[in-house]
Design a protein around this motif. Sequence first.
Motif, short mmCIF file in Angstrom:
data_model
loop_
_atom_site.label_atom_id
_atom_site.label_comp_id
_atom_site.label_asym_id
_atom_site.label_seq_id
_atom_site.Cartn_x
_atom_site.Cartn_y
_atom_site.Cartn_z
N GLY A 279 -104.81 51.15 -30.68
CA GLY A 279 -105.29 52.25 -31.22
C GLY A 279 -103.66 53.63 -31.41
N THR A 280 -104.28 54.09 -31.80
CA THR A 280 -103.80 55.60 -32.60
C THR A 280 -103.78 56.70 -32.66
OG1 THR A 280 -104.42 55.19 -35.04
CG2 THR A 280 -102.19 53.27 -34.31
N GLY A 281 -104.93 56.60 -32.13
CA GLY A 281 -105.13 58.27 -31.90
C GLY A 281 -104.76 59.53 -31.22
N ILE A 282 -105.32 59.39 -29.13
CA ILE A 282 -104.42 60.16 -28.27
C ILE A 282 -103.07 59.13 -28.80
CG2 ILE A 282 -105.53 58.19 -26.38
CD1 ILE A 282 -103.85 61.89 -25.97
N ALA A 283 -102.66 58.37 -28.57
CA ALA A 283 -101.72 56.84 -28.45
C ALA A 283 -100.61 58.14 -29.28
CB ALA A 283 -101.91 55.92 -28.96
N ASP A 284 -101.01 58.97 -30.40
CA ASP A 284 -99.63 59.34 -31.08
C ASP A 284 -99.43 60.55 -30.56
OD1 ASP A 284 -98.83 59.87 -33.82
OD2 ASP A 284 -99.26 61.78 -33.61
N PRO A 285 -99.54 61.77 -29.77
CA PRO A 285 -98.58 62.29 -28.69
C PRO A 285 -98.48 61.29 -27.39
CG PRO A 285 -101.46 62.53 -28.10
CD PRO A 285 -100.97 61.21 -30.11
N PHE A 286 -98.14 60.27 -26.82
CA PHE A 286 -98.19 59.88 -25.49
C PHE A 286 -96.93 59.02 -25.98
CE2 PHE A 286 -98.25 55.99 -23.68
CZ PHE A 286 -97.72 55.94 -22.15
N VAL A 287 -96.61 58.29 -27.24
CA VAL A 287 -95.82 57.26 -27.33
C VAL A 287 -95.03 58.59 -27.97
CG1 VAL A 287 -95.19 56.10 -29.30
CG2 VAL A 287 -97.16 55.36 -28.27
N GLY A 288 -95.01 59.51 -28.21
CA GLY A 288 -93.42 60.63 -28.91
C GLY A 288 -93.18 61.20 -27.38
N ILE B 87 -92.91 60.30 -24.57
CA ILE B 87 -92.57 58.55 -23.71
C ILE B 87 -91.05 58.66 -24.59
CG2 ILE B 87 -94.41 58.24 -22.56
CD1 ILE B 87 -93.98 55.13 -24.16
N HIS B 88 -90.94 57.82 -25.30
CA HIS B 88 -90.56 58.06 -26.68
C HIS B 88 -88.94 59.79 -26.43
CE1 HIS B 88 -91.71 54.97 -29.31
NE2 HIS B 88 -91.01 54.36 -28.17
N ALA B 89 -89.78 60.51 -26.60
CA ALA B 89 -88.81 61.55 -25.93
C ALA B 89 -87.64 62.06 -24.69
CB ALA B 89 -89.70 63.14 -26.96
N HIS B 90 -89.32 61.52 -24.12
CA HIS B 90 -88.56 62.31 -22.37
C HIS B 90 -88.28 61.29 -21.58
CE1 HIS B 90 -89.19 65.99 -23.83
NE2 HIS B 90 -90.91 65.71 -24.02
N THR B 91 -88.16 59.70 -22.10
CA THR B 91 -88.44 58.85 -21.02
C THR B 91 -87.75 57.82 -21.58
OG1 THR B 91 -90.39 57.26 -21.64
CG2 THR B 91 -90.22 59.32 -20.10
N ARG B 92 -86.82 56.39 -20.85
CA ARG B 92 -86.28 54.92 -21.32
C ARG B 92 -87.86 54.46 -21.58
NH1 ARG B 92 -83.86 52.70 -18.02
NH2 ARG B 92 -84.84 53.53 -16.24
N GLN B 93 -89.23 54.97 -21.70
CA GLN B 93 -90.22 53.98 -21.94
C GLN B 93 -90.29 53.47 -23.49
OE1 GLN B 93 -91.24 52.51 -19.09
NE2 GLN B 93 -90.58 53.21 -18.24
N ARG B 94 -90.69 52.84 -23.99
CA ARG B 94 -90.62 52.32 -25.13
C ARG B 94 -91.77 51.38 -25.48
NH1 ARG B 94 -87.97 56.25 -24.92
NH2 ARG B 94 -85.93 56.77 -25.81
N ALA B 95 -92.59 52.09 -26.08
CA ALA B 95 -93.48 51.48 -27.48
C ALA B 95 -92.71 50.36 -28.59
CB ALA B 95 -94.26 52.34 -28.16
N VAL B 96 -93.48 49.05 -28.08
CA VAL B 96 -92.16 48.17 -28.79
C VAL B 96 -93.46 46.93 -30.70
CG1 VAL B 96 -90.67 47.67 -26.50
CG2 VAL B 96 -92.80 46.11 -26.88
N GLY C 232 -96.44 66.71 -21.61
CA GLY C 232 -96.19 66.54 -20.64
C GLY C 232 -97.00 65.00 -20.28
N LEU C 233 -97.20 63.55 -20.89
CA LEU C 233 -98.25 62.78 -21.45
C LEU C 233 -97.12 61.86 -20.89
CD1 LEU C 233 -100.13 62.29 -24.39
CD2 LEU C 233 -101.15 62.86 -22.21
N SER C 234 -95.90 62.07 -20.30
CA SER C 234 -94.67 61.06 -20.51
C SER C 234 -94.48 61.00 -18.44
CB SER C 234 -93.09 62.12 -20.39
OG SER C 234 -92.64 63.39 -20.21
N HIS C 235 -95.40 61.59 -18.02
CA HIS C 235 -95.49 61.41 -16.40
C HIS C 235 -96.32 60.74 -16.12
CE1 HIS C 235 -92.61 65.18 -15.36
NE2 HIS C 235 -93.96 66.30 -16.30
N GLN C 236 -96.91 60.03 -16.72
CA GLN C 236 -98.03 58.93 -15.79
C GLN C 236 -96.89 57.75 -16.45
OE1 GLN C 236 -101.76 59.14 -17.87
NE2 GLN C 236 -100.75 59.46 -19.48
#
Length: 351
Positions: free
Chosen positions: A25-34, A36-45, A297-301
């Motif tokens: 999915g690419t709806g709410i996933a857009d801010p979530f992926v943004g 985690i990429h900006a604030h964590t080392r988690q990566r959508a691949v 703040g989505l990055s925390h989860q």
Amino acid sequence: MPLTLPSPRTLTDTEVPALRWGVIGTGIADPFVGAIHAHTRQRAVAVTARDAAKTEAFARRHGIGTVHTSVSALVEDPEVDVVYVATPHPLHHEQALEAIAAGKHVLVEKPIAMSAQQAREITDAGRAAGVLVQEAMWTRYLPQSDVLRQVLADGLLGDVRLVRADFGFVFGFDPAHRLWNPELGGGALLDAGVYPIAFASSVLGPPDAVTAAGSLAPTGVDERADLLLPSAGANALVSTSLVARLPITASVVGSEARLDVHSPFFGPTGLTLTTGSATSEESLTWRDTTFDKLNEGLSHQAVHLAAYVAEGRVESPVHDHAEVVSIMATIDEARRQLGAAGVPGAGGSGM
């Protein structure tokens, strides 16, 4: 003694493994992926979604190297550690089960499913497979939520008597839109009400009863709902709406003090602790200034999920499977009382 609030116990990204995420999915996933990429080392691949052009654009925007043409291809991808199910909620059940069957950990957008029965099937499957199943109730992983947990554990509010929370907005009626369409999981309770219900649950636990009042849209979905949720000598009052601009605040009221969560309470905002009488109040405010934008703040989860995976957990310790199912059972029962379209049948409510 001066008022004090505990400091949040934060989890830093360097303490957890960097997982590889597959996104559906690419709806709410857009801010979530943004986030985690900006604030964590988690990566959508890897990513997959129904609209090929939008999916390709999403992948380019976030630097995702693999675009899959189906959910099955994504969950079977050996380069994916965890699957983020970010599609409309009628699809969560099937897609989460498919990811679990492929041996993937899953983060499933809220609500985790369309009923308590479906939620139970997802969480049971995850436990049986030995993979982590976490609902994306991002509020639970915010610093302010940890402050709230400490305040409650330390008894700073005294005996909790009342919890209030609301989330409502005005969205123009369109029978074809997912919010108003019962076949697409429409209605205020499933879309917005899950937030205040989950907040009340985080303080009081599962309710002893559910009393719901509200109204239905012409399509049969609930357009607004007010719930009374008594539990352990206290009451929760929660409201949700698609036809009223609610303040989106939350409060926990005790015999000694009150804690107010700033609007919008479900995101990183702040807390105010108030004591004293109506004529001589004393208050202390803590604000979360970590991020410039709410959705960061989505990055925390994601950081917490990675920590739980490293610990070998199959459920979140601050939002466990039993509570996830219980919250869905509350929504089932409220929708049943309102006579909303698409309410699960016998055995679905869990009440």
